[in-house]
Write an enzyme that holds these catalytic residues in place. Structure first.
Site, PDB file in Angstrom:
ATOM      1  N   ASP A  73      48.906 -25.017 -35.408  1.00 31.40           N
ATOM      2  CA  ASP A  73      47.745 -24.296 -34.885  1.00 31.40           C
ATOM      3  C   ASP A  73      46.529 -24.590 -35.761  1.00 31.40           C
ATOM      4  OD1 ASP A  73      49.001 -22.948 -36.952  1.00 31.40           O
ATOM      5  OD2 ASP A  73      49.305 -21.098 -35.845  1.00 31.40           O
ATOM      6  N   GLU A 132      45.111 -17.368 -32.911  1.00 35.84           N
ATOM      7  CA  GLU A 132      44.739 -16.013 -33.308  1.00 35.84           C
ATOM      8  C   GLU A 132      44.099 -15.232 -32.159  1.00 35.84           C
ATOM      9  OE1 GLU A 132      45.615 -14.718 -35.995  1.00 35.84           O
ATOM     10  OE2 GLU A 132      46.006 -16.339 -37.399  1.00 35.84           O
TER      11      GLU A 132
END
Length: 382
Positions: A73, A132
C-alpha cells in the site's frame, strides 16, 4: 540464496518516500517516484499498468504455470510528524505513520530481485492506493487493468512496532478485524447560552450518545466475542456562549465477524433513533469506508509458516503464531477473492502505528526483501 541488491538502496528509497506522504487517491508524487524507479529496472520481462494512482507490474516467468501476487500500500495519514528524522515529511500535516513507506520500499526490493532474477512462474506486483481510506483494494481488485494478471495466490506484510526486527508473526484464519468507519451528525437548535430552554443543545446530546454507544459492546455483544466502538473525534458548537446547533461524532467499529458487525450497526441505529426522540433532534449515520476481515487461507499460510520455521535464513528469524488483532486492512478484499496471507513484520519501536513519533527500525527492510524473494522463489519451485 540471498538477494543480490545493495542493502542501503532500499533504505534510501524508504526515506525518499517518507518525505512525500500523500492521502488516498492523491498519491501523485508517490506514483511518479515508483514509476521512475520501476522504469530503471531491466524491462525485458516487465509490463507496467497504472490504475488511478496505483501501479500494477507483471513480471513474466520463464515457463509459467501459476501466478503469485504481492501487494504494497502507498498512501499516508493526516498526521503532523513528530519524529527526530532528518528526512521528515515535506508535506505539512501528513505523515507515513503506518509504515507504508517501508511497505513500498520492500515491494520495490522484491520486484528488483525478480526483474534481475526471473523465476518460472509469473508475478504480479500491486502498489495499491488509499488503504487508509476511502479504500483502494476493492475497486483495484475489480479494475480492468488487473484482470489479465490476477494472481492464483497473493501475499502482503504489515510492519509491527511491538515485535523486534527478525520477527515474523501470523496465523491461519482471521488476522485483522472487520472494520467500519462511523460518522454521526446530530442537528438541533442553537441559541444563547443564557437561555438554554429556548434551544436544543447538541453538545449535551453528543455526550449522552457517546456513553450509550459503549453499552453496545458491554451489553449486546457476547463477552466471548470481540468488538470495539471508538469515538475518536467530536465537533460541536462555534463559541463558548452559544448553544451548539450541530454536533458530529467520528469513530470506528471493529469486529471479528461479519455477523457481529451487523449486530453492532443495528444497535447503533436503534440508539441513534432513540436520541432523535429523546432530544427532539435529527440524526444522520454514515458508515464511510468498510473493510473486510483479513482472513489467511489455512493451507497457504501453513505452508509459509512451515517454510519460515524449517528454512535456514541469512539472519535469525523468530516465527510467532500470533493472535488476531482489531486492526483493519483493506487487503482483506484481496484475500476474500484470492487465497493468500498477510503477516506482521517486526520493526521494534516504542511508538505504535498511527503515532506521530513512529520510527521503525529500517533493518527490517532488507530482511523482508530477502525473506519474500526467497519464499516466492521456493514457491515457484514446488
Amino acid at each position: 540464496m540471498s538477494v543480490a541488491v545493495n542493502p542501503s538502496r532500499f533504505v534510501q528509497i524508504r526515506r525518499d518516500l517518507h518525505k512525500i506522504p500523500e492521502l488516498g487517491f492523491q498519491e501523485f508524487k508517490t506514483q511518479r517516484y515508483l514509476l521512475d524507479y520501476i522504469a530503471s529496472l531491466p524491462q525485458e520481462r516487465l509490463e507496467v499498468r497504472t490504475w488511478r494512482t496505483g501501479i500494477i507490474v507483471n513480471v513474466k516467468g520463464t515457463a509459467p504455470k501459476r501466478r503469485f501476487g504481492y501487494r504494497a500500500d502507498i498512501d499516508a495519514l493526516p498526521i503532523t510528524e513528530d519524529t527526530g528524522y532528518d528526512f521528515r515529511s515535506e508535506h505539512p500535516g501528513f505523515m507515513h505513520a503506518c509504515g507504508h513507506d517501508l511497505h513500498m520500499s520492500i515491494g520495490l526490493g522484491i520486484l528488483t530481485h525478480f526483474a534481475q532474477n526471473p523465476i518460472r512462474d509469473n508475478l504480479t506486483f500491486i502498489f495499491q492506493p488509499a488503504e487508509e481510506g476511502p479504500g483502494g483494494a476493492k475497486p483495484m481488485l475489480e479494475c480492468e487493468e488487473l484482470r489479465d494478471w490476477m494472481p492464483d495466490e497473493i501475499f502482503a506484510l504489515h510492519i509491527a512496532p511491538e515485535y523486534p526486527v527478525g520477527t515474523v508473526a501470523t496465523k491461519p484464519g482471521i488476522l485483522f478485524a472487520n472494520t467500519s468507519e462511523l460518522f454521526i451528525t446530530l442537528t438541533g437548535k442553537g441559541g444563547h447560552a443564557a437561555f438554554p430552554h429556548n434551544a436544543n443543545d447538541m453538545v449535551i446530546a453528543a455526550c449522552q450518545l457517546v456513553g450509550q454507544l459503549q453499552t453496545v459492546i458491554s451489553r449486546n455483544v457476547n463477552p466471548l466475542d470481540s468488538a470495539v466502538i471508538t469515538i475518536g473525534k467530536i465537533d460541536g458548537g462555534t463559541k463558548q456562549n452559544i448553544i451548539a446547533e450541530t454536533a458530529r461524532l467520528e469513530g470506528t467499529i471493529r469486529t471479528l465477524s461479519a455477523e457481529t458487525m451487523s449486530l453492532v450497526k443495528s444497535r447503533i441505529e436503534a440508539l441513534v433513533a432513540g436520541m432523535e426522540t429523546a432530544f427532539a433532534c435529527k440524526a444522520e449515520i454514515d458508515y464511510g469506508a468498510n473493510y473486510r476481515q483479513v482472513f489467511n487461507e489455512a493451507n497457504v499460510t501453513g505452508q509459509f509458516m512451515n517454510w519460515v520455521r524449517d528454512t535456514n535464513h541469512s539472519v535469525p528469524l523468530q516465527l510467532i503464531e500470533c493472535t488476531e488483532a482489531m486492526t483493519g486492512e483493506d487487503f482483506g478484499y484481496f484475500l476474500e477473492a484470492i487465497p493468500g496471507f498477510m503477516f506482521w513484520l517486526g520493526v521494534g519501536t516504542p511508538y505504535g502505528l498511527h503515532h506521530a513519533k513512529l520510527e521503525p527500525d529500517e533493518h527490517a527492510i532488507d530482511l523482508a526483501i530477502d525473506l519474500m524473494s526467497r519464499f516466492l522463489t521456493w514457491k515457484s519451485e514446488h
